[in-house]
Design a protein around this motif. Structure first.
Motif, mmCIF file in Angstrom:
data_model
loop_
_atom_site.group_PDB
_atom_site.id
_atom_site.type_symbol
_atom_site.label_atom_id
_atom_site.label_comp_id
_atom_site.label_asym_id
_atom_site.label_seq_id
_atom_site.Cartn_x
_atom_site.Cartn_y
_atom_site.Cartn_z
ATOM 1 N N UNK A 71 0.870 -1.177 0.000
ATOM 2 C CA UNK A 71 0.000 0.000 0.000
ATOM 3 C C UNK A 71 0.899 1.216 0.000
ATOM 4 N N UNK A 72 1.031 1.814 -1.171
ATOM 5 C CA UNK A 72 1.937 2.950 -1.277
ATOM 6 C C UNK A 72 1.558 4.069 -0.329
ATOM 7 N N UNK A 73 0.221 4.170 -0.060
ATOM 8 C CA UNK A 73 -0.232 5.257 0.798
ATOM 9 C C UNK A 73 0.242 5.062 2.245
ATOM 10 N N UNK A 74 0.673 3.839 2.560
ATOM 11 C CA UNK A 74 1.238 3.600 3.899
ATOM 12 C C UNK A 74 2.759 3.553 3.860
ATOM 13 N N UNK A 75 3.294 2.781 2.899
ATOM 14 C CA UNK A 75 4.748 2.626 2.802
ATOM 15 C C UNK A 75 5.130 2.681 1.329
ATOM 16 N N UNK A 76 5.970 3.622 0.991
ATOM 17 C CA UNK A 76 6.310 3.728 -0.430
ATOM 18 C C UNK A 76 7.720 3.233 -0.739
ATOM 19 N N UNK A 94 10.874 0.491 -4.701
ATOM 20 C CA UNK A 94 10.073 1.712 -4.760
ATOM 21 C C UNK A 94 8.664 1.321 -5.192
ATOM 22 N N UNK A 95 7.670 1.617 -4.331
ATOM 23 C CA UNK A 95 6.286 1.248 -4.609
ATOM 24 C C UNK A 95 5.664 2.368 -5.438
ATOM 25 N N UNK A 96 5.232 1.987 -6.622
ATOM 26 C CA UNK A 96 4.654 2.981 -7.528
ATOM 27 C C UNK A 96 3.145 3.080 -7.286
ATOM 28 N N UNK A 97 2.653 4.300 -7.432
ATOM 29 C CA UNK A 97 1.247 4.555 -7.120
ATOM 30 C C UNK A 97 0.317 3.905 -8.138
ATOM 31 N N UNK A 98 -0.789 3.404 -7.592
ATOM 32 C CA UNK A 98 -1.902 2.945 -8.416
ATOM 33 C C UNK A 98 -3.121 3.736 -7.945
ATOM 34 N N UNK A 154 -19.710 31.824 -3.314
ATOM 35 C CA UNK A 154 -20.574 31.450 -2.205
ATOM 36 C C UNK A 154 -19.914 30.468 -1.244
ATOM 37 N N UNK A 155 -19.111 29.572 -1.793
ATOM 38 C CA UNK A 155 -18.751 28.417 -0.992
ATOM 39 C C UNK A 155 -17.607 27.672 -1.705
ATOM 40 N N UNK A 156 -16.734 27.054 -0.912
ATOM 41 C CA UNK A 156 -15.673 26.242 -1.530
ATOM 42 C C UNK A 156 -15.760 24.812 -1.008
ATOM 43 N N UNK A 157 -15.793 23.889 -1.953
ATOM 44 C CA UNK A 157 -15.743 22.477 -1.556
ATOM 45 C C UNK A 157 -14.322 21.971 -1.724
ATOM 46 N N UNK A 158 -13.981 20.934 -0.981
ATOM 47 C CA UNK A 158 -12.613 20.420 -1.059
ATOM 48 C C UNK A 158 -12.672 18.904 -0.900
ATOM 49 N N UNK A 159 -12.118 18.217 -1.857
ATOM 50 C CA UNK A 159 -12.022 16.757 -1.766
ATOM 51 C C UNK A 159 -10.547 16.377 -1.778
ATOM 52 N N UNK A 160 -10.153 15.477 -0.880
ATOM 53 C CA UNK A 160 -8.760 15.020 -0.796
ATOM 54 C C UNK A 160 -8.641 13.636 -1.449
ATOM 55 N N UNK A 161 -7.492 13.409 -2.099
ATOM 56 C CA UNK A 161 -7.236 12.092 -2.703
ATOM 57 C C UNK A 161 -5.844 11.668 -2.258
ATOM 58 N N UNK A 162 -5.758 10.497 -1.653
ATOM 59 C CA UNK A 162 -4.462 10.078 -1.084
ATOM 60 C C UNK A 162 -3.451 9.634 -2.132
ATOM 61 N N UNK A 163 -3.914 9.384 -3.336
ATOM 62 C CA UNK A 163 -2.966 8.998 -4.371
ATOM 63 C C UNK A 163 -2.085 10.181 -4.755
ATOM 64 N N UNK A 164 -1.105 9.887 -5.605
ATOM 65 C CA UNK A 164 -0.205 10.968 -6.012
ATOM 66 C C UNK A 164 -0.261 11.122 -7.525
#
Ligand SMILES: [Ca+2]
Ligand SMILES: [Ca+2]
Ligand SMILES: [Ca+2]
Ligand SMILES: [Ca+2]
Length: 441
Positions: free
Chosen positions: A276-281, A306-310, A336-346
């Protein structure tokens, strides 16, 4: 007769008691340069002859004749007893030696045309490892020379034919030698010298003096969704030695806590834990390559994975629903408003873009997620809006998330209810028919 009488007689007939002649072994059959120096006419006869009439003596002239070919190598001298008679009574005898002189008619001879020796490459310098047996039927010394195959002087051949190691061997540089050796009989003149040739093959046997050496790259790049037990790489080490000294086995000495395993013989390295690259790359493992020699030699090498992102993560909004109020007179273009979505991938797998639906008086900034009013609102027309904003990443197979925003449009009194003047006077004509025509003034 007394001994003294005999001696006297001898002295009478011959000038010497012993005659010695030199005869070359290659003398042609016939007259030889051997003759008694007795002037008076006498009669000669051979009394004893160990050479079976090799030398014949002329009874009258005292000359010797060679009856057959000589061979120094067979018989080196002949002894005859010759008797001479002067008149009737005087008899005397003398010893005649024929010394056969060696003529160089035999080449030196090696006991074999081809010699063979095998040497371990760690054989010590000055070790004698082979004797070249050489013989020469002729007299004299034989000179032995290595004429080719040893340009670096690795070997030393002494005068007796013993072959020594003169320098350290290295099978990895040269595994065999093919020497040409000559034997020369050193005869004089040089034109009469005879030479023989022999070949010596020296095979150098391996010792385990090289450790395996890795030829693999130290960095491996694998996608985070690689399957369990899949081969992530094949490590390889080379060993310059031969045979089992060059057979390499591979062992993991550090496997990132069991994330990897290795095939000891092929060097194939397997993935044993899901990534899981998001844990250990980045992960590490260490391989020891050891040969099968005795004693063994080993080398270790560190590898980095080196763990490559998927694209295995959706964008995530911090909240899934919003209920908002907006005044109907909000100016066009107001944010009026700002929305924000986060994505853990790179990379593009984590790059989020926003899209609004359905179309209406609102717009969303694709990149920043800022929601703005584009058209004038009108509560009397639409008092409620439900907007859907989709956040999608930019992966090859995009992943997305949506959010719902409920807008309630708030009424605004353009004309605040007011009474002016405070007192309203209404004039009503008594004959007025239509009350709707009543107006304030
Ligand atoms: Ca080795
Ligand atoms: Ca070796
Ligand atoms: Ca993603
Ligand atoms: Ca990922």
């Amino acid at each position: 007769s007394s001994p003294s009488h005999s001696r006297w007689q001898t002295q009478m007939a011959f000038s010497k008691t012993v005659y010695s002649f030199q005869v070359k072994e290659d003398t042609v059959v016939g007259k030889v340069e051997a003759q008694f120096d007795i002037p008076t006419p006498i009669t000669y006869s051979v009394q004893e002859d160990d050479g079976e009439s090799m030398f014949l003596l002329s009874p009258v002239s005292g000359e010797f004749l060679l009856s057959r070919s000589l061979d120094f190598e067979t018989q080196r001298f002949y002894i005859l007893t010759v008797e001479v008679q002067q008149g009737d009574s005087q008899v005397s005898s003398v010893r005649v030696y024929f010394n056969v002189l060696d003529v160089n008619d035999n080449p030196p001879v090696f006991s074999q045309n081809n010699f063979f020796a095998s040497l371990l490459e760690d054989t010590g310098v000055r070790t004698c490892f082979l004797s070249l047996n050489v013989s020469d039927k002729d007299d004299g010394e034989v000179e032995l020379v290595v004429v080719s195959g040893d340009e670096l002087g690795t070997f030393f051949l002494d005068s007796t034919g013993s072959l020594y190691l003169n320098k350290e061997l290295d099978r990895e540089s040269q595994a065999s030698y093919n020497l040409t050796v000559t034997a020369n009989d050193c005869a004089w003149p040089v034109s009469s010298q005879l030479t023989s040739t022999a070949h010596v093959v020296v095979v150098v046997k391996d010792t385990n003096d090289n450790a395996p050496s890795f030829v693999s790259a130290g960095h491996v790049f694998i996608p985070e969704d690689s399957a369990l037990h899949s081969v992530i790489m094949t490590v390889h080490a080379e060993d310059k030695d031969a045979g089992s000294n060059a057979e390499v086995l591979y062992f993991l000495s550090n496997s990132s806590g069991g994330a990897f395993s290795i095939d000891n013989t092929s060097g194939e390295t397997f993935l044993e834990e899901l990534l899981d690259r998001e844990k250990t790359d980045t992960l590490h493992f260490t391989v020891m390559a050891t040969d099968m020699g005795s004693p063994q030699m080993a080398t270790t090498m560190n590898f980095t994975v080196h763990v490559e992102d998927v694209n295995d993560n959706d964008p995530v909004f911090s909240q899934s629903n919003y209920s908002l109020f907006v005044k109907e007179d909000v100016p066009r273009g107001t944010s009026l408003f700002q929305v924000k979505a986060q994505d853990q991938d790179i990379g593009s797998n984590g790059k989020v873009r926003y899209v609004l639906s359905p179309a209406g008086p609102f717009v969303v900034d694709t990149i920043r997620g800022v929601l703005s009013v584009m058209d004038q609102l009108d509560r009397e027309k639409d008092s409620n809006y439900t907007l859907i904003i989709t956040a999608a990443d930019q992966g090859d197979a995009p992943r997305s998330a949506t959010i719902a925003i409920d807008f309630t449009v708030l009424d605004v009194n353009d004309c605040t209810p007011r009474f002016s003047p405070e007192t309203l006077i209404i004039h009503v004509k008594e004959n007025e028919e239509d009350p709707s025509e009543l107006t304030h003034q």
